[in-house]
Write a protein that holds these residues in place. Sequence first.
Motif, short mmCIF file in Angstrom:
data_model
loop_
_atom_site.label_atom_id
_atom_site.label_comp_id
_atom_site.label_asym_id
_atom_site.label_seq_id
_atom_site.Cartn_x
_atom_site.Cartn_y
_atom_site.Cartn_z
N TYR A 1 0.31 3.90 -7.09
CA TYR A 1 1.33 2.88 -6.84
C TYR A 1 0.72 1.53 -6.45
O TYR A 1 1.45 0.60 -6.15
N ASN A 2 -0.60 1.44 -6.43
CA ASN A 2 -1.26 0.19 -6.07
C ASN A 2 -1.84 -0.47 -7.31
O ASN A 2 -2.37 0.21 -8.19
N SER A 3 -1.76 -1.78 -7.37
CA SER A 3 -2.40 -2.51 -8.47
C SER A 3 -2.67 -3.93 -8.02
O SER A 3 -1.97 -4.46 -7.14
N GLY B 1 0.83 -1.20 0.00
CA GLY B 1 0.00 0.00 0.00
C GLY B 1 0.86 1.24 0.00
O GLY B 1 1.72 1.41 0.88
N THR B 2 0.66 2.08 -1.01
CA THR B 2 1.49 3.28 -1.18
C THR B 2 0.62 4.38 -1.77
O THR B 2 -0.26 4.11 -2.59
N GLN B 3 0.87 5.59 -1.33
CA GLN B 3 0.14 6.74 -1.85
C GLN B 3 1.12 7.89 -2.03
O GLN B 3 2.18 7.93 -1.41
N SER B 4 0.77 8.84 -2.88
CA SER B 4 1.62 10.01 -3.09
C SER B 4 0.78 11.13 -3.66
O SER B 4 -0.44 10.99 -3.85
N ALA B 5 1.42 12.25 -3.98
CA ALA B 5 0.71 13.38 -4.58
C ALA B 5 0.18 13.02 -5.96
O ALA B 5 -0.69 13.73 -6.49
N GLU B 6 0.66 11.93 -6.55
CA GLU B 6 0.17 11.49 -7.85
C GLU B 6 -1.22 10.87 -7.76
O GLU B 6 -1.88 10.67 -8.78
N GLY B 7 -1.66 10.53 -6.56
CA GLY B 7 -2.98 9.95 -6.40
C GLY B 7 -2.99 8.77 -5.46
O GLY B 7 -1.94 8.17 -5.18
N ALA B 8 -4.19 8.42 -5.00
CA ALA B 8 -4.32 7.36 -4.02
C ALA B 8 -3.92 6.00 -4.56
O ALA B 8 -3.44 5.14 -3.82
N ASP B 9 -4.13 5.78 -5.86
CA ASP B 9 -3.88 4.45 -6.42
C ASP B 9 -2.74 4.42 -7.42
O ASP B 9 -2.58 3.45 -8.16
N ASP C 1 11.47 6.69 -5.31
CA ASP C 1 11.71 7.79 -6.25
C ASP C 1 12.74 8.77 -5.70
O ASP C 1 13.50 9.39 -6.45
N ASN C 2 12.76 8.94 -4.37
CA ASN C 2 13.70 9.88 -3.75
C ASN C 2 15.15 9.42 -3.90
O ASN C 2 16.07 10.22 -3.72
N LEU C 3 15.34 8.15 -4.21
CA LEU C 3 16.68 7.63 -4.49
C LEU C 3 17.01 7.70 -5.98
O LEU C 3 18.14 7.43 -6.38
N GLY C 4 15.98 8.01 -6.78
CA GLY C 4 16.14 7.99 -8.23
C GLY C 4 15.65 6.69 -8.85
O GLY C 4 15.93 6.42 -10.02
N LEU C 5 14.88 5.90 -8.08
CA LEU C 5 14.37 4.62 -8.57
C LEU C 5 12.88 4.72 -8.85
O LEU C 5 12.08 4.99 -7.94
N LYS C 6 12.49 4.52 -10.09
CA LYS C 6 11.08 4.43 -10.46
C LYS C 6 10.73 2.94 -10.52
O LYS C 6 11.29 2.21 -11.35
N ILE C 7 9.82 2.52 -9.66
CA ILE C 7 9.48 1.10 -9.55
C ILE C 7 8.16 0.82 -10.26
O ILE C 7 7.19 1.57 -10.11
N ASP C 8 8.12 -0.26 -11.00
CA ASP C 8 6.91 -0.68 -11.70
C ASP C 8 5.87 -1.14 -10.67
O ASP C 8 6.09 -2.14 -9.98
#
Length: 438
Positions: free
Chosen positions: A149-151, A139-147, A242-249
């Motif tokens: 990072y969730n799938s 479960g993860t959330q950010s300013a990009e939206g509630a879902d 992302d703060n490390l520079g890693l974009k995770i699928d």
Amino acid sequence: MPSPRMMSFCLSALLSGLLLGLPSAHSDDALRERLEDEHAFGSDWWIYNDMAEALAAAREQNKPLFVTFRCVPCEDCSAFDAEVASGNDVIAKLASEKFIPIRQVEMKGVDLSQFQFDYDLNWAAMFINADGTVYARYGTQSAEGADAYNSIEGLKKTMQRVLELHENYPENADQLRGKRGADKPYRTALEMPGLPNKDRFRQLTSRRNCIHCHNLHDAEHFAAQESGEFTHDMLWRFPLPDNLGLKIDPDNGRRIKDVVNGSAAAAVGLQEGEEVLQMNGQAITSIADMQWVLHNLPNDATKVRVTGSESGEKVLALKPGWKETDISWRGSLWSVSPRLRVWTPPIGSKERSELDLAEGSGAFEARWINNGEPGGRAALEGGLRKGDIIVAVDGKSLPLTPAQFQLYVKLNYKVGEKLPVTVIRNGKRRELQIPLVE
């Protein structure tokens, strides 16, 4: 080696801690009705808000617990919750056959030493062994939206990884030890010194008095502000990889889909396409697992060990302030001082054009001023009026959303100071000084 009697006593003590204050199974239907938890009806394979039953089943069947935490009245994550609770056959089959699934819908009575996760989430999950060992978080959330990072696919992969961890437990205990946080000085939410409205929360749970997850962060804020121990570093919780520079699928949960140029991850050669297997020695099953590791690091210059499936172990050097990002989405920010007590939705493009304001500049209407609270009364005393259009702070036009504007005030001003704002009223600009009093 402890005797069987001592081991039995220790396990009983652990279970007593986990179960403290939780309702019994006979209250399930009534609680569903009071909460209007429509996603829970017709999903009989879930244990509903009864950790005692879930733990007993996990011990008897030697299965890991799949504990979901859902704030039922909240709109965010509702669609994802519906899929997990009753809509997706793959998750239903995995959960009902391989796990002991429990749907926890309130934080009252939950052991806060055992269940530590990002309480600003509207939906979260933890996977644990009946002995209290934490396998994973999801479960993860950010300013990009509630879902964002969730799938369902990502959750499925995390569940499969948890099953592998469970099968190899306790031989892999070293990879799991850091996944449980240090014990809290209190057991449950009702024991938290900063939690307001305790008498109301002690009453029979309904939609109007259930303890939301974010209330726990609120309580932490209130207690720290009261004691003088509050710092802004408390706000940078559960930073993203992302703060490390890693974009995770998000459909994989640990596969790197991009490495940002110039980032800490790029500097050590982590590669697109490989998976993050461990962070600081902890087994990784999800983005939330990565966040847990990062959450427990300081916001100062520090290092983190990341083990990639192709690159091996790399040590990333992080600069001071590396945790800081847009946290304006967090519901618990309302409890952070100073509190302006003004609702400031953005103005529309037509009104922006009529006022000759540049696109992208922040412009917010003071649509409601809460004169029932000190902050609202102070705003009125400072000259703010309903309908004023706030267009600048300290003479600067800020390209912010309304939530970012409120966060900007909290990060840059203190109680006792005045907030200098420029407003437009009846077509004329006015300079105001709003006292910040709470």
